[in-house]
Design a protein around this motif. Structure first.
Motif, PDB file in Angstrom:
ATOM      1  N   GLY A 136      45.145  -4.212   6.049  1.00 37.14           N
ATOM      2  CA  GLY A 136      45.237  -2.900   6.684  1.00 37.14           C
ATOM      3  C   GLY A 136      46.119  -1.953   5.913  1.00 37.14           C
ATOM      4  O   GLY A 136      45.730  -0.819   5.626  1.00 37.14           O
ATOM      5  N   SER A 137      47.309  -2.424   5.532  1.00 36.88           N
ATOM      6  CA  SER A 137      48.242  -1.481   4.910  1.00 36.88           C
ATOM      7  C   SER A 137      47.874  -1.203   3.455  1.00 36.88           C
ATOM      8  O   SER A 137      48.035  -0.082   2.985  1.00 36.88           O
ATOM      9  CB  SER A 137      49.679  -1.990   5.027  1.00 36.88           C
ATOM     10  N   LEU A 188      43.774   0.420   3.670  1.00 35.02           N
ATOM     11  CA  LEU A 188      43.403   1.520   4.554  1.00 35.02           C
ATOM     12  C   LEU A 188      44.456   2.611   4.668  1.00 35.02           C
ATOM     13  O   LEU A 188      44.137   3.793   4.607  1.00 35.02           O
ATOM     14  CB  LEU A 188      43.091   0.971   5.951  1.00 35.02           C
ATOM     15  N   THR A 189      45.712   2.189   4.830  1.00 36.00           N
ATOM     16  CA  THR A 189      46.735   3.158   5.212  1.00 36.00           C
ATOM     17  C   THR A 189      46.752   4.391   4.313  1.00 36.00           C
ATOM     18  O   THR A 189      46.705   5.515   4.802  1.00 36.00           O
ATOM     19  CB  THR A 189      48.115   2.487   5.246  1.00 36.00           C
ATOM     20  N   TRP A 245      43.559   6.537   4.498  1.00 31.46           N
ATOM     21  CA  TRP A 245      43.478   7.126   5.836  1.00 31.46           C
ATOM     22  C   TRP A 245      44.463   8.265   5.968  1.00 31.46           C
ATOM     23  O   TRP A 245      44.153   9.295   6.539  1.00 31.46           O
ATOM     24  CB  TRP A 245      43.826   6.081   6.895  1.00 31.46           C
ATOM     25  N   MET A 277      43.611   6.691  15.070  1.00 25.67           N
ATOM     26  CA  MET A 277      43.858   6.336  13.669  1.00 25.67           C
ATOM     27  C   MET A 277      45.351   6.292  13.358  1.00 25.67           C
ATOM     28  O   MET A 277      45.825   5.399  12.664  1.00 25.67           O
ATOM     29  CB  MET A 277      43.188   7.361  12.744  1.00 25.67           C
ATOM     30  N   ILE A 292      47.565   3.224  11.970  1.00 29.49           N
ATOM     31  CA  ILE A 292      48.360   3.284  10.740  1.00 29.49           C
ATOM     32  C   ILE A 292      49.793   2.840  11.018  1.00 29.49           C
ATOM     33  O   ILE A 292      50.357   2.026  10.281  1.00 29.49           O
ATOM     34  CB  ILE A 292      48.335   4.714  10.147  1.00 29.49           C
ATOM     35  N   PHE A 331      49.872  -0.919  11.339  1.00 26.36           N
ATOM     36  CA  PHE A 331      49.807  -1.614  10.050  1.00 26.36           C
ATOM     37  C   PHE A 331      51.139  -1.493   9.308  1.00 26.36           C
ATOM     38  O   PHE A 331      51.605  -2.450   8.695  1.00 26.36           O
ATOM     39  CB  PHE A 331      48.676  -1.051   9.183  1.00 26.36           C
ATOM     40  N   LYS A 332      51.730  -0.301   9.374  1.00 26.68           N
ATOM     41  CA  LYS A 332      53.014  -0.094   8.695  1.00 26.68           C
ATOM     42  C   LYS A 332      54.091  -0.976   9.304  1.00 26.68           C
ATOM     43  O   LYS A 332      54.815  -1.678   8.605  1.00 26.68           O
ATOM     44  CB  LYS A 332      53.442   1.373   8.814  1.00 26.68           C
ATOM     45  N   SER A 380      53.341  -4.618   8.395  1.00 24.12           N
ATOM     46  CA  SER A 380      53.540  -5.063   7.015  1.00 24.12           C
ATOM     47  C   SER A 380      54.984  -4.874   6.566  1.00 24.12           C
ATOM     48  O   SER A 380      55.503  -5.693   5.818  1.00 24.12           O
ATOM     49  CB  SER A 380      52.564  -4.354   6.075  1.00 24.12           C
TER      50      SER A 380
END
Lengths: 248, 248
Positions: free
Chosen positions: A211-212, A215-216, A219, B201, B205, B208-209, B212
């Motif tokens: 994801g990070s 996508l991040t 996005w 979205m 994000i 995910f941030k 991670s």
């Protein structure tokens, strides 16, 4: 792996009170394991089901956005900027949906598979063996009584002896299998707990990484643009429309 | 925001065929919006519900691991290494659960709130106004008939005139409100679609941030250790136990 308790297989054939008592402890431990792991299995099943539902719902959202163009809106349906913006949203949500699908698969393989195997194979095998063991023990008791009666009658036939021999042999095999299965469970119980947890965590880490990393950034660029555009629209709406409404 | 269609408020009071026809187009567009946004609302509701269920199931898993120590396992229940390992697992899964909870809250605020508002406020208001508008139109027609009859009878009383005046005034207000609501919807429809998508979205994000940055590294160190330990256990199991089983 030190300090693992074992039922002495070599004493399985001697039906001593000590062995019986030790067997009782192993059976009690097995019941406690069965109950605890079953609860954990259910919690993991809930995680897995929720993750699948999340994948499906994410996919559906992306699908709906792709269908925006096909909607028959009599007004402003030909707005190309809006259409292309929603296509971009559909694309990023599709990517998110792919990440979710990967996570679902990894949870299936690395979390659900080992804990289901343990529940459906190891724990069930012991339950089955326990039943066979109990039936066999009952049979053995009946046989002993039969033997005693025969002895009392001082009438021992060869066929009865063979009967006893075959039955004893079968019963000993059952006891050995049962003891072995109970011992195996003691060896497996830690791994059976750690393996699905490990799989769960590793799947989550992969998900966060995917994801990070993928996508991040892309996005964020896209969303910053959209965000500004939406805020401009909101501002425009408040400046030009609200006063008109109040005036009217 | 250029190119937005508007019902001419100033012509709302003239019940011309052109205005009627234009109103029909706006009503058709509103129905299409209502249907499409309702589907999107349902998909987002599914995402939100699944996310909540995922948070709850993750929390439950962590809770179960914390309860491991309290289980009464007759064998190996005092294994401190296992207990502390599971406490660590409980801790990281707790952190994951917190991330999920943050995501749930953000989805509630930034995705579900705007789309629910649009569905429950804007779209419902138009439905209500449409009903009032139709009742009012029917009333107006009845009143016109009444008027015509009175005129035919050449008997016009002051009270009837007042009746007509009050009713007309009310009806005009309804028409204006209805037209304004339909126009507002045209202004709002894009934002109403983009805002929850944007919120969705951005929440993802952040998730995910958060995942991670805060979890991945510390988890990886922990999991590498556990992973090695589990693999050692598996190896130990295969070396020392399987041959014993075969031998027996």
């Amino acid at each position: 792996m030190p300090g693992i308790d074992k039922l002495p297989i070599e004493e399985a054939l001697e039906d001593s009170p000590q062995t019986r008592s030790l067997l009782g402890v192993f059976e009690e431990d097995t019941a406690a394991i069965s109950s605890y792991y079953h609860q954990l299995f259910q919690a993991m099943q809930r995680i897995y089901d929720a993750q699948n539902e999340l994948s499906a719902a994410t996919h559906l959202t992306s699908k709906l956005l792709k269908e925006y163009e096909k909607q028959r809106f009599p007004l402003g349906g030909d707005d190309e900027v809006m259409s292309s913006t929603l296509q971009q949203f559909a694309k990023v949500i599709d990517e998110l949906s792919s990440c979710h699908a990967v996570l679902s698969t990894q949870l299936a393989d690395a979390m659900m598979f080992p804990i289901t195997q343990f529940k459906e194979k190891d724990l069930k095998e012991i339950l089955t063996l326990k039943e066979v063991f109990q039936i066999s023990s009952d049979g053995e008791n009946q046989l002993s009584t039969k033997m005693r009666n025969f002895h009392l009658m001082l009438f021992v036939k060869g066929e009865v002896m063979e009967d006893v021999y075959t039955s004893r042999k079968k019963q000993h095999q059952t006891v050995m299998h049962y003891f072995l299965a109970l011992n195996t469970l003691q060896y497996k119980k830690k791994i059976a707990l750690l393996e699905p947890l490990l799989g769960y965590m590793q799947a989550q880490i992969s998900f966060f990484k995917l994801g990070s990393e993928n996508l991040t950034q892309q996005w964020e660029d896209f969303l910053t643009n959209i965000g500004t555009s939406v805020q401009n629209n909101v501002a425009y709406f408040h400046i030009t429309f609200i006063p008109h409404q109040v005036k009217a």
